[in-house]
Design a protein around this motif. Structure first.
Motif, PDB file in Angstrom:
ATOM      1  N   ARG A  41      46.482  53.936  52.869  1.00 57.55           N
ATOM      2  CA  ARG A  41      45.400  54.765  52.358  1.00 57.55           C
ATOM      3  C   ARG A  41      44.530  55.149  53.375  1.00 57.55           C
ATOM      4  N   SER A  42      44.496  56.579  53.531  1.00 60.38           N
ATOM      5  CA  SER A  42      43.691  57.199  54.480  1.00 60.38           C
ATOM      6  C   SER A  42      42.261  57.618  53.887  1.00 60.38           C
ATOM      7  N   SER A  43      41.360  58.014  54.814  1.00 59.13           N
ATOM      8  CA  SER A  43      39.931  58.391  54.157  1.00 59.13           C
ATOM      9  C   SER A  43      40.091  59.811  53.908  1.00 59.13           C
ATOM     10  N   THR A  44      40.904  60.543  54.456  1.00 58.07           N
ATOM     11  CA  THR A  44      40.773  62.100  53.904  1.00 58.07           C
ATOM     12  C   THR A  44      42.195  62.766  53.620  1.00 58.07           C
ATOM     13  N   TYR A  45      43.335  62.038  53.752  1.00 53.55           N
ATOM     14  CA  TYR A  45      44.663  62.529  53.520  1.00 53.55           C
ATOM     15  C   TYR A  45      45.465  61.614  52.342  1.00 53.55           C
TER      16      TYR A  45
END
Length: 288
Positions: A41-45
């Protein structure tokens, strides 16, 4: 691949550059029979699926790739009823195919079962088509499956990773010969076509090879931020003579974010460096 909370993509086919995404949480990390699999899980994608260190799909921008890989070839066939997807275990292309009301059967042929299972678990927005009764899954080599189903599919879409590792054979002539044999008389194919900024030395010979097998061949491209250089191509071929840059049909397709008939046509208008390179007699280098 993950250093100080950042995932860094450094691929063999794009030396000297990298794509970095901030990681919030690693959801899965393991190894299938064929490749390394990472989901985070990414911050922006949003959620990101990575195979052998290369980004395959993210929640944020997946629609641009899935829609163009699906709706360009589907709209070049007047009534696509049977569709084959080779690769594409994340399920995104299948999801888009099911938006066409002519479709009666979709077969997904994926060699790596783990990609499907991880996508069902962590990318349900892409893998939402697997429960549709029109969809069946074959865990096997795509070329072998096509050789068992000659003259059967109206559209074949190859949603492959790059031509190294398990996807290498999907860029070779025997594979495209299998596609041509498995397509019906007016069949259409779409194959992941690499990046014009990096891979002209792959794109050009693949197009020349396809021109020996299909009367109509074209190269289109899609913008997508998390693929190398922000662009990915698709090779479009038809078994009958037609202009692949012009949709044959105007079927109403719900919930689209990227594809339109106008974008379909514009995708085949190539920048001059690419157009000239693909017309050259000798294969160009990978640099524009």
């Amino acid at each position: 691949m993950i250093v100080d909370g950042w995932f860094h993509e450094r691929g063999q086919l794009w030396p000297g550059q990298a794509m970095s995404i901030k990681v919030e949480e690693v959801l899965f990390e393991g190894k299938s029979d064929f490749q390394d699999v990472l989901v985070f899980r990414s911050s922006t994608y949003g959620t990101v699926l990575v195979l052998d260190g290369v980004i395959q799909v993210t929640d944020r921008d997946e629609f641009s790739y899935q829609e163009m890989m699906c709706h360009v070839p589907m709209n070049l066939h007047e009534c696509p009823r049977r569709v084959l997807v080779v690769g594409g275990g994340d399920g995104g292309v299948v999801r888009e195919i099911l938006k066409h009301d002519t479709v009666e059967e979709v077969v997904l042929c994926e060699i790596d079962r783990m990609v499907i299972e991880m996508s069902k678990t962590y990318l349900p927005g892409l893998a939402c088509g697997y429960n549709d009764p029109r969809v069946s899954v074959q865990i096997m080599d795509g070329a072998e499956y096509m050789r068992q189903h000659m003259n059967y599919f109206d559209v074949i879409i190859t949603d492959s990773s790059d031509p190294i590792g398990p996807a290498e054979t999907l860029f070779q002539q025997p594979y495209f010969e299998a596609i041509a044999s498995a397509l019906t008389e007016n069949g259409v194919m779409c194959s992941q076509g690499e990046c014009m900024w990096l891979h002209l030395d792959i794109i050009k010979p693949t197009l020349r090879m396809c021109e020996k097998l299909f009367p109509s061949v074209g190269y289109a491209y899609t913008c997508i931020p998390t693929y190398p250089s922000g662009q990915i191509g698709e090779i479009i071929c038809s078994k009958r003579q037609l202009d692949v840059s012009k949709p044959l049909t105007q079927r109403t397709i719900p919930d689209l974010k990227y594809y339109s008939p106008e974008v379909h046509s514009a995708a085949f208008v190539l920048p001059e460096f690419c157009r000239r390179a693909l017309l050259e007699e000798e294969a160009p280098s990978g640099d524009p």
